[in-house]
Design a protein around this motif. Structure first.
Motif, mmCIF file in Angstrom:
data_model
loop_
_atom_site.group_PDB
_atom_site.id
_atom_site.type_symbol
_atom_site.label_atom_id
_atom_site.label_comp_id
_atom_site.label_asym_id
_atom_site.label_seq_id
_atom_site.Cartn_x
_atom_site.Cartn_y
_atom_site.Cartn_z
ATOM 1 N N LYS A 192 0.847 -1.192 0.000
ATOM 2 C CA LYS A 192 0.000 0.000 0.000
ATOM 3 C C LYS A 192 0.877 1.235 0.000
ATOM 4 C CE LYS A 192 -0.747 -0.404 4.967
ATOM 5 N NZ LYS A 192 -1.700 -0.630 6.023
ATOM 6 N N GLN A 292 -3.384 9.266 4.321
ATOM 7 C CA GLN A 292 -4.157 8.801 3.168
ATOM 8 C C GLN A 292 -3.495 7.529 2.649
ATOM 9 O OE1 GLN A 292 -4.478 11.999 0.270
ATOM 10 N NE2 GLN A 292 -2.549 11.432 -0.691
ATOM 11 N N PHE A 294 -3.500 4.218 -0.302
ATOM 12 C CA PHE A 294 -3.889 3.613 -1.586
ATOM 13 C C PHE A 294 -3.405 2.160 -1.563
ATOM 14 C CE2 PHE A 294 -3.247 4.223 -6.515
ATOM 15 C CZ PHE A 294 -4.205 3.251 -6.743
ATOM 16 N N GLN A 295 -4.347 1.226 -1.491
ATOM 17 C CA GLN A 295 -4.008 -0.199 -1.460
ATOM 18 C C GLN A 295 -3.701 -0.638 -2.885
ATOM 19 O OE1 GLN A 295 -3.814 -1.867 1.331
ATOM 20 N NE2 GLN A 295 -5.065 -0.705 2.789
ATOM 21 N N ARG A 296 -2.494 -1.125 -3.117
ATOM 22 C CA ARG A 296 -2.094 -1.450 -4.491
ATOM 23 C C ARG A 296 -2.400 -2.911 -4.845
ATOM 24 N NH1 ARG A 296 0.122 2.894 -7.142
ATOM 25 N NH2 ARG A 296 -0.775 1.673 -8.822
ATOM 26 N N ASP A 312 -13.328 3.631 -0.159
ATOM 27 C CA ASP A 312 -12.227 3.939 0.762
ATOM 28 C C ASP A 312 -11.407 2.697 1.104
ATOM 29 O OD1 ASP A 312 -13.170 6.516 0.777
ATOM 30 O OD2 ASP A 312 -13.279 6.700 2.953
ATOM 31 N N CYS A 315 -8.912 3.036 -1.759
ATOM 32 C CA CYS A 315 -8.098 4.253 -1.673
ATOM 33 C C CYS A 315 -8.875 5.335 -0.938
ATOM 34 C CB CYS A 315 -7.735 4.750 -3.069
ATOM 35 S SG CYS A 315 -6.771 6.269 -3.018
ATOM 36 N N SER A 316 -8.237 5.918 0.050
ATOM 37 C CA SER A 316 -8.853 7.019 0.789
ATOM 38 C C SER A 316 -7.912 8.211 0.699
ATOM 39 C CB SER A 316 -9.052 6.573 2.239
ATOM 40 O OG SER A 316 -9.357 7.674 3.057
ATOM 41 N N VAL A 317 -8.414 9.298 0.086
ATOM 42 C CA VAL A 317 -7.563 10.483 -0.092
ATOM 43 C C VAL A 317 -7.974 11.581 0.883
ATOM 44 C CG1 VAL A 317 -6.883 10.147 -2.507
ATOM 45 C CG2 VAL A 317 -9.045 11.294 -1.996
ATOM 46 N N GLN A 359 -7.174 2.141 -10.978
ATOM 47 C CA GLN A 359 -5.882 2.821 -10.840
ATOM 48 C C GLN A 359 -5.902 4.121 -11.656
ATOM 49 O OE1 GLN A 359 -3.098 3.335 -12.920
ATOM 50 N NE2 GLN A 359 -1.770 3.998 -11.262
ATOM 51 N N ILE A 362 -7.955 6.757 -9.819
ATOM 52 C CA ILE A 362 -7.370 7.242 -8.559
ATOM 53 C C ILE A 362 -6.094 8.059 -8.777
ATOM 54 C CG2 ILE A 362 -6.226 6.409 -6.437
ATOM 55 C CD1 ILE A 362 -8.232 3.984 -6.608
ATOM 56 N N TRP A 366 -4.833 11.134 -6.335
ATOM 57 C CA TRP A 366 -3.780 10.713 -5.398
ATOM 58 C C TRP A 366 -2.565 11.636 -5.518
ATOM 59 C CZ3 TRP A 366 -3.345 7.850 -1.227
ATOM 60 C CH2 TRP A 366 -2.078 7.448 -0.790
#
Ligand SMILES: Cc1cc2nc3c(=O)[nH]c(=O)nc-3n(C[C@H](O)[C@H](O)[C@H](O)COP(=O)(O)OP(=O)(O)OC[C@H]3O[C@@H](n4cnc5c(N)ncnc54)[C@H](O)[C@@H]3O)c2cc1C
Length: 441
Positions: A192, A292, A294-296, A312, A315-317, A359, A362, A366
């Motif tokens: 992440k 914040q 971002f799970q990759r 979320d 990805c949570s910004v 991706q 986001i 991001w």
């Protein structure tokens, strides 16, 4: 891939819109939510951020309008005012007030819990969708080879049971346990991206004053010299929600006296003078947002079939930019499109195709939220040449959007996720930036 039954975990914005998208492809969709969904219009335990201001950007609004065609007419019928972003929002950002000429962006201000309950009622009416409230998902169920998710193990009123599914979608928000679930099933630990921002929100509801105003919404955005901000936004005819936020230890604290003290120290006095004569009708509430994330999942070599993650949980910004609900809506719409595509028809390629699309959705928010947070002195993180260029260019754009409606419109198109960053390369914007660089603006 069989398309009998899908399960969505979580009935917040991402889960609701994902369920609606899945109903285009599955015979039946079950939404499993650990909270009691009645009474419905108050912030609930599983969504504590609903105590704070939530602005639905136009990119997300358009997705909701697509899935729920009476959305706009229902808002109008309910008397929710349609505000014009530049005419009705008095916004101080990066040292200047934005121009107030009307633009093409409008929005309907409302409390987060009210918005969610509106969407939930649309979803409830869908004949293919069923809700299971007060039901917590404990685990994913896998087939014997652990290559495919086959459903979920749930707990309702201390009773465990299984729900079978051809596709399970995790929309459980920032507390998602997908990483642990995958590891326990023998998958590689998901990577992440994390950016520490040390942000704190404090919000309180005030009764609107009778003093004449030339704005409906008043906002002071944090800037590199002052990592504190605040917003006053209407939530109904009578009330404003007032949200304060501060980064890097410059935090608001949830007491009545501190709320006033905090806004008194903002770079412009307008929010303080408004609140000084307004009456608070709720206690201030705090929300800490340390990072914040971002799970990759797009980078995992192996990902189980029959399983996806969005909202979320993916990805949570930084919430100050108001993009979370819009990202969730766009990701749900991407799910709809991917399921309709050739790759999405195949269980083996669905996840790869889906995470590739998300991706792309986001990537820009991001990057922009990172660049903005890295303006603050002392914010940890790498200031790469790309980030520095973005900061330099957008600072000019922020300044120019105090002067030019056209440039402000380009900025708003990007901010509302209606256009990519190339909108900031429109000739008028580039000319403005160059003019400012060479002292002609
Ligand atoms: C302070 C703050 C302000 C924000 N402001 C804005 C804004 O102005 N505009 C904007 O667009 N976005 C904003 N956001 C982001 C926005 O709140 C989220 O992006 C949006 O709610 C979508 O989240 P979600 O549906 O993915 O998850 P969440 O809203 O976190 O919901 C997760 C759901 O899953 C349920 N759940 C969790 N675990 C389980 C389980 N095991 N079993 C069953 N159910 C489970 C929870 O009860 C909950 O209902 C803000 C966020 C914060 C923190």
């Amino acid at each position: 891939m069989q398309r009998q039954q899908a399960v969505v975990i979580g009935a917040s914005i991402a889960g609701l819109v994902a369920a609606r998208a899945l109903a285009n492809h599955f015979q039946k969709v079950i939404i499993v939510e650990r909270d009691d969904l009645d009474p419905t219009t108050q912030p609930r335990k599983g969504v504590p951020q609903a105590n704070h201001v939530h602005i639905l950007l136009t990119g997300g609004f358009n997705v909701l309008q697509h899935y729920f065609p009476s959305f706009t007419s229902d808002l109008n019928a309910a008397g929710v005012p349609q505000l014009n972003w530049s005419r009705d929002v008095q916004w101080f950002q990066a040292g200047s007030w934005k121009t107030r000429q009307p633009c093409s962006i409008s929005f309907y201000p409302q409390a987060r819990a009210t918005l969610e309950s509106r969407i939930r009622e649309y979803v409830r009416q869908h004949p293919k969708i069923e809700f299971r409230g007060q039901t917590k998902v404990e685990q994913l169920l896998f087939d014997a080879s652990k290559t495919k998710v086959t459903g979920v193990l749930v707990n309702q009123a201390e009773q465990s049971s299984e729900i079978a599914a051809d596709l399970v979608v995790d929309t459980t928000g920032r507390g998602s346990r997908t990483g642990q679930w995958l590891e326990a099933a023998g998958y590689q630990t998901p990577t992440k991206e994390v950016m520490l921002i040390d942000l704190v929100y404090v919000s309180q509801v005030f009764k609107k004053t009778a003093t004449p105003r030339n704005w409906q919404c008043l906002a002071c955005h944090p800037s590199k010299n002052s990592p504190r901000g605040a917003i006053i936004a209407p939530i109904d005819d009578e009330h404003w929600i007032v949200t304060l936020f501060g980064y890097l230890g410059q935090h608001p604290t949830p007491t009545n006296a501190d709320v006033l003290e905090f806004v008194k120290n903002l770079p412009v006095p307008d929010i303080y003078t408004t609140l000084a004569e307004a009456t608070a009708v709720s206690e201030p509430v705090r929300f800490g947002y340390p990072q914040q994330v971002f799970q990759r999942y797009d980078k995992l070599k192996r990902f189980p079939q029959g399983f996806l993650v969005l909202g979320d949980a993916l990805c949570s910004v930084d919430p100050v930019f108001g993009q979370g609900m819009t990202l969730a809506c766009k990701e749900a719409q991407a799910l709809d499109q991917v399921l309709a595509s050739a790759q999405g028809q195949q269980a083996a390629t669905l996840a790869q195709a889906f995470f590739k699309q998300t991706q792309k959705i986001i990537e820009v928010p991001w990057l922009i939220t990172q660049a903005e947070a890295l303006r603050f002195k002392g914010m940890p993180g790498s200031r790469s040449p790309k980030i520095r260029f973005l900061q330099w260019y957008t600072e000019h754009v922020f300044w120019l959007s105090a002067q030019s409606t056209e440039i402000y419109q380009a900025f708003l198109d990007v901010m509302h996720l209606l256009a990519g960053p190339e909108a900031l390369l429109r000739p008028k914007v580039v000319r403005g930036v160059l003019g400012r660089m060479f002292g002609r603006a």
